[in-house]
Design an enzyme around this catalytic site. Structure first.
Site, PDB file in Angstrom:
ATOM      1  N   ALA A  67     -22.917   5.096  -1.170  1.00 22.52           N
ATOM      2  CA  ALA A  67     -22.164   5.969  -1.721  1.00 22.52           C
ATOM      3  C   ALA A  67     -20.757   5.360  -2.102  1.00 22.52           C
ATOM      4  O   ALA A  67     -20.309   4.391  -1.781  1.00 22.52           O
ATOM      5  CB  ALA A  67     -21.660   6.878  -0.398  1.00 22.52           C
ATOM      6  N   GLY A 111     -25.446   4.341   1.799  1.00 20.39           N
ATOM      7  CA  GLY A 111     -26.235   5.634   1.149  1.00 20.39           C
ATOM      8  C   GLY A 111     -27.634   5.106   0.423  1.00 20.39           C
ATOM      9  O   GLY A 111     -28.662   5.879   0.413  1.00 20.39           O
ATOM     10  N   GLU A 114     -30.200   4.592   3.163  1.00 21.41           N
ATOM     11  CA  GLU A 114     -30.556   5.968   3.230  1.00 21.41           C
ATOM     12  C   GLU A 114     -31.245   6.707   2.295  1.00 21.41           C
ATOM     13  O   GLU A 114     -32.276   7.337   2.717  1.00 21.41           O
ATOM     14  CB  GLU A 114     -29.397   6.894   3.697  1.00 21.41           C
ATOM     15  CG  GLU A 114     -28.521   6.182   4.914  1.00 21.41           C
ATOM     16  CD  GLU A 114     -27.289   6.863   5.292  1.00 21.41           C
ATOM     17  OE1 GLU A 114     -26.536   6.409   4.305  1.00 21.41           O
ATOM     18  OE2 GLU A 114     -26.992   7.162   6.411  1.00 21.41           O
ATOM     19  N   GLU A 134     -21.713   0.724   7.000  1.00 22.42           N
ATOM     20  CA  GLU A 134     -20.373   1.495   6.806  1.00 22.42           C
ATOM     21  C   GLU A 134     -19.203   1.445   7.926  1.00 22.42           C
ATOM     22  O   GLU A 134     -18.367   1.571   7.864  1.00 22.42           O
ATOM     23  CB  GLU A 134     -20.964   2.954   7.188  1.00 22.42           C
ATOM     24  CG  GLU A 134     -21.579   3.801   6.041  1.00 22.42           C
ATOM     25  CD  GLU A 134     -23.247   3.269   6.194  1.00 22.42           C
ATOM     26  OE1 GLU A 134     -23.647   2.350   6.654  1.00 22.42           O
ATOM     27  OE2 GLU A 134     -23.907   3.811   5.365  1.00 22.42           O
TER      28      GLU A 134
HETATM   29  N1  CAA Z   1     -18.941   2.164  -4.069  1.00 25.66           N
HETATM   30  C1  CAA Z   1     -18.109   1.991  -5.155  1.00 25.66           C
HETATM   31  N2  CAA Z   1     -18.251   0.838  -5.934  1.00 25.66           N
HETATM   32  C2  CAA Z   1     -18.952   0.032  -5.712  1.00 25.66           C
HETATM   33  C3  CAA Z   1     -19.780   0.142  -4.362  1.00 25.66           C
HETATM   34  C4  CAA Z   1     -19.803   1.326  -3.625  1.00 25.66           C
HETATM   35  N3  CAA Z   1     -20.552   1.426  -2.698  1.00 25.66           N
HETATM   36  N4  CAA Z   1     -20.487  -1.092  -4.249  1.00 25.66           N
HETATM   37  C5  CAA Z   1     -20.211  -2.030  -5.439  1.00 25.66           C
HETATM   38  N5  CAA Z   1     -19.168  -1.191  -6.094  1.00 25.66           N
HETATM   39  C6  CAA Z   1     -18.834  -1.593  -7.114  1.00 25.66           C
HETATM   40  C7  CAA Z   1     -17.592  -2.613  -6.931  1.00 25.66           C
HETATM   41  O1  CAA Z   1     -16.385  -2.163  -6.725  1.00 25.66           O
HETATM   42  C8  CAA Z   1     -17.585  -3.444  -8.076  1.00 25.66           C
HETATM   43  O2  CAA Z   1     -16.476  -2.875  -9.272  1.00 25.66           O
HETATM   44  P1  CAA Z   1     -15.517  -3.774 -10.031  1.00 25.66           P
HETATM   45  O3  CAA Z   1     -16.399  -4.566 -10.976  1.00 25.66           O
HETATM   46  O4  CAA Z   1     -15.052  -2.418 -10.750  1.00 25.66           O
HETATM   47  O5  CAA Z   1     -14.609  -4.423  -9.079  1.00 25.66           O
HETATM   48  C9  CAA Z   1     -18.798  -3.505  -8.670  1.00 25.66           C
HETATM   49  O6  CAA Z   1     -19.641  -2.708  -7.991  1.00 25.66           O
HETATM   50  C10 CAA Z   1     -19.690  -5.015  -8.385  1.00 25.66           C
HETATM   51  O7  CAA Z   1     -19.513  -5.079  -7.017  1.00 25.66           O
HETATM   52  P2  CAA Z   1     -19.121  -6.523  -6.348  1.00 25.66           P
HETATM   53  O8  CAA Z   1     -17.828  -7.427  -7.239  1.00 25.66           O
HETATM   54  O9  CAA Z   1     -18.388  -6.311  -5.045  1.00 25.66           O
HETATM   55  O10 CAA Z   1     -20.265  -7.212  -6.285  1.00 25.66           O
HETATM   56  P3  CAA Z   1     -20.725  -8.605  -5.276  1.00 25.66           P
HETATM   57  O11 CAA Z   1     -21.819  -8.907  -5.785  1.00 25.66           O
HETATM   58  O12 CAA Z   1     -19.769  -9.601  -5.018  1.00 25.66           O
HETATM   59  O13 CAA Z   1     -20.956  -7.991  -3.882  1.00 25.66           O
HETATM   60  C11 CAA Z   1     -21.768  -6.015  -2.541  1.00 25.66           C
HETATM   61  C12 CAA Z   1     -21.993  -6.774  -3.780  1.00 25.66           C
HETATM   62  C13 CAA Z   1     -21.946  -6.968  -1.178  1.00 25.66           C
HETATM   63  C14 CAA Z   1     -22.969  -4.978  -2.480  1.00 25.66           C
HETATM   64  C15 CAA Z   1     -20.440  -5.316  -2.366  1.00 25.66           C
HETATM   65  O14 CAA Z   1     -20.205  -4.660  -3.743  1.00 25.66           O
HETATM   66  C16 CAA Z   1     -20.273  -4.363  -1.385  1.00 25.66           C
HETATM   67  O15 CAA Z   1     -20.071  -4.628  -0.161  1.00 25.66           O
HETATM   68  N6  CAA Z   1     -20.217  -2.941  -1.630  1.00 25.66           N
HETATM   69  C17 CAA Z   1     -19.985  -1.824  -0.813  1.00 25.66           C
HETATM   70  C18 CAA Z   1     -21.363  -1.626   0.241  1.00 25.66           C
HETATM   71  C19 CAA Z   1     -21.008  -0.727   0.982  1.00 25.66           C
HETATM   72  O16 CAA Z   1     -19.949  -0.728   1.987  1.00 25.66           O
HETATM   73  N7  CAA Z   1     -21.906   0.452   0.943  1.00 25.66           N
HETATM   74  C20 CAA Z   1     -21.723   1.565   1.951  1.00 25.66           C
HETATM   75  C21 CAA Z   1     -20.913   2.657   1.356  1.00 25.66           C
HETATM   76  S1  CAA Z   1     -20.441   3.903   2.663  1.00 25.66           S
HETATM   77  C22 CAA Z   1     -21.888   4.973   2.642  1.00 25.66           C
HETATM   78  O17 CAA Z   1     -22.948   4.814   1.802  1.00 25.66           O
HETATM   79  C23 CAA Z   1     -21.574   6.396   3.392  1.00 25.66           C
HETATM   80  C24 CAA Z   1     -23.126   6.978   3.613  1.00 25.66           C
HETATM   81  O18 CAA Z   1     -23.619   6.748   4.813  1.00 25.66           O
HETATM   82  C25 CAA Z   1     -23.729   7.682   2.641  1.00 25.66           C
END
Ligand code: CAA
Length: 260
Positions: A67, A111, A114, A134
């Site tokens: 998400a 998400g 999911e 999460e």
């Molecule tokens: N939401 C918003 N933006 C996201 C995102 C997310 N879930 N995941 C990645 N992005 C964005 C980053 O902010 C980044 O944007 P910028 O270039 O503007 O800075 C871009 O995508 C590229 O990401 P990274 O630079 O972080 O890429 P990476 O290769 O170094 O890392 C990753 C990849 C490990 C997937 C890392 O991006 C990450 O940890 N993302 C978050 C994953 C996460 O926590 N997901 C769960 C979200 S909560 C949820 O989903 C609730 C639910 O149950 C519905």
């Protein structure tokens, strides 16, 4: 849908609908508009007599990294509770009656994982990574992850994933039963399309009944599930396609299903 979607791309190949999540700069992070567009497209395919199966996919780097954290960051309890955040549109995917295959490459996190589990089965590229991270954000999975992951991989691995937030690679995901097949990245869409075309060639009422019945195994007890299966099994004897399918076998020819 009345306007062109912004965050998904939609095409068809024969009777297969293909939805590609397209928000690449954010690793396909799922915001409300994206999910609305996805759900509207899945519902349109579900209502379309020319579609028998749908594939949901992303890009090489990400199926969906979860998400949209930026969008969620400032929400309060009152915001998410009053608007039924996630439940409102995500749960509609459960109501889709034709099969949906998730073709996953790259990250399927939070998400994104999911969403893949909301599909009927997952075909993974060898670079796929699954996770429910999460906990690292001070929350828990909110789109069914704590329920569907244990049903797919068992309690031990689900607890490990949900409590540590670690990722599972494609090989581990196949071993654990989260995905049905793992293929090289460049073969992912061919494999998913092959599976979807196979399904489309079967009688649609039996395909829908099969999906509905297998899903019962996730949501109810064994004896109710077996009874539900028995009734739908009996009901399929009322279809023209059952007569055609069995006659074709007896006559040693290919069936010509009419989806009736
Ligand atoms: N939401 C918003 N933006 C996201 C995102 C997310 N879930 N995941 C990645 N992005 C964005 C980053 O902010 C980044 O944007 P910028 O270039 O503007 O800075 C871009 O995508 C590229 O990401 P990274 O630079 O972080 O890429 P990476 O290769 O170094 O890392 C990753 C990849 C490990 C997937 C890392 O991006 C990450 O940890 N993302 C978050 C994953 C996460 O926590 N997901 C769960 C979200 S909560 C949820 O989903 C609730 C639910 O149950 C519905």
């Amino acid at each position: 849908m009345s306007h062109t979607p912004e965050f998904i791309q939609v095409r068809t190949e024969g009777r297969v609908g293909i939805v590609t999540i397209h928000r690449p700069k954010q690793l396909n992070a799922l915001n409300d508009q994206l999910i609305d567009e996805l759900v509207a497209t899945l519902q349109a395919f579900d209502a379309d007599d020319n579609i028998g199966c749908t594939i949901v996919t992303g890009n090489e780097k990400a199926f969906a990294a979860g998400a949209d954290i930026g969008a969620m960051a400032s929400y309060t309890f009152a915001d998410v509770y009053k608007t039924e955040y996630i439940t409102r549109n995500w749960d509609a995917i459960r109501g889709i009656r034709k099969p949906i295959i998730a073709a996953v490459s790259g990250f399927a996190l939070g998400g994104g994982c999911e969403l893949a589990m909301l599909c009927d089965f997952i075909i993974a590229a060898d670079n796929a990574k699954f996770g429910q991270p999460e906990i690292k954000l001070g929350i828990i999975p909110g789109a069914g992850g704590t329920q569907r992951l244990p049903r797919a991989v068992g309690k031990a691995k689900a607890m490990d994933m949900v409590l540590t937030g670690r990722m599972m690679n494609a090989e581990e995901a196949e071993r654990a039963g989260l995905v049905s097949r793992v293929v090289p990245l460049d073969k992912l869409m061919d494999e998913a399309l092959g599976a979807a075309l196979t399904i489309c060639n079967y009688s649609l009422p039996s395909v829908m009944a099969a999906k509905e019945t297998v899903n019962r195994a996730f949501e109810g007890g064994l004896s109710d599930g077996v009874m539900f299966e028995r009734r739908l099994f009996h009901a399929l004897f009322a279809t023209a396609d059952q007569k055609e399918g069995m006659a074709a076998f007896v006559e040693k020819r290919a069936p010509n299903f009419q989806h009736l």
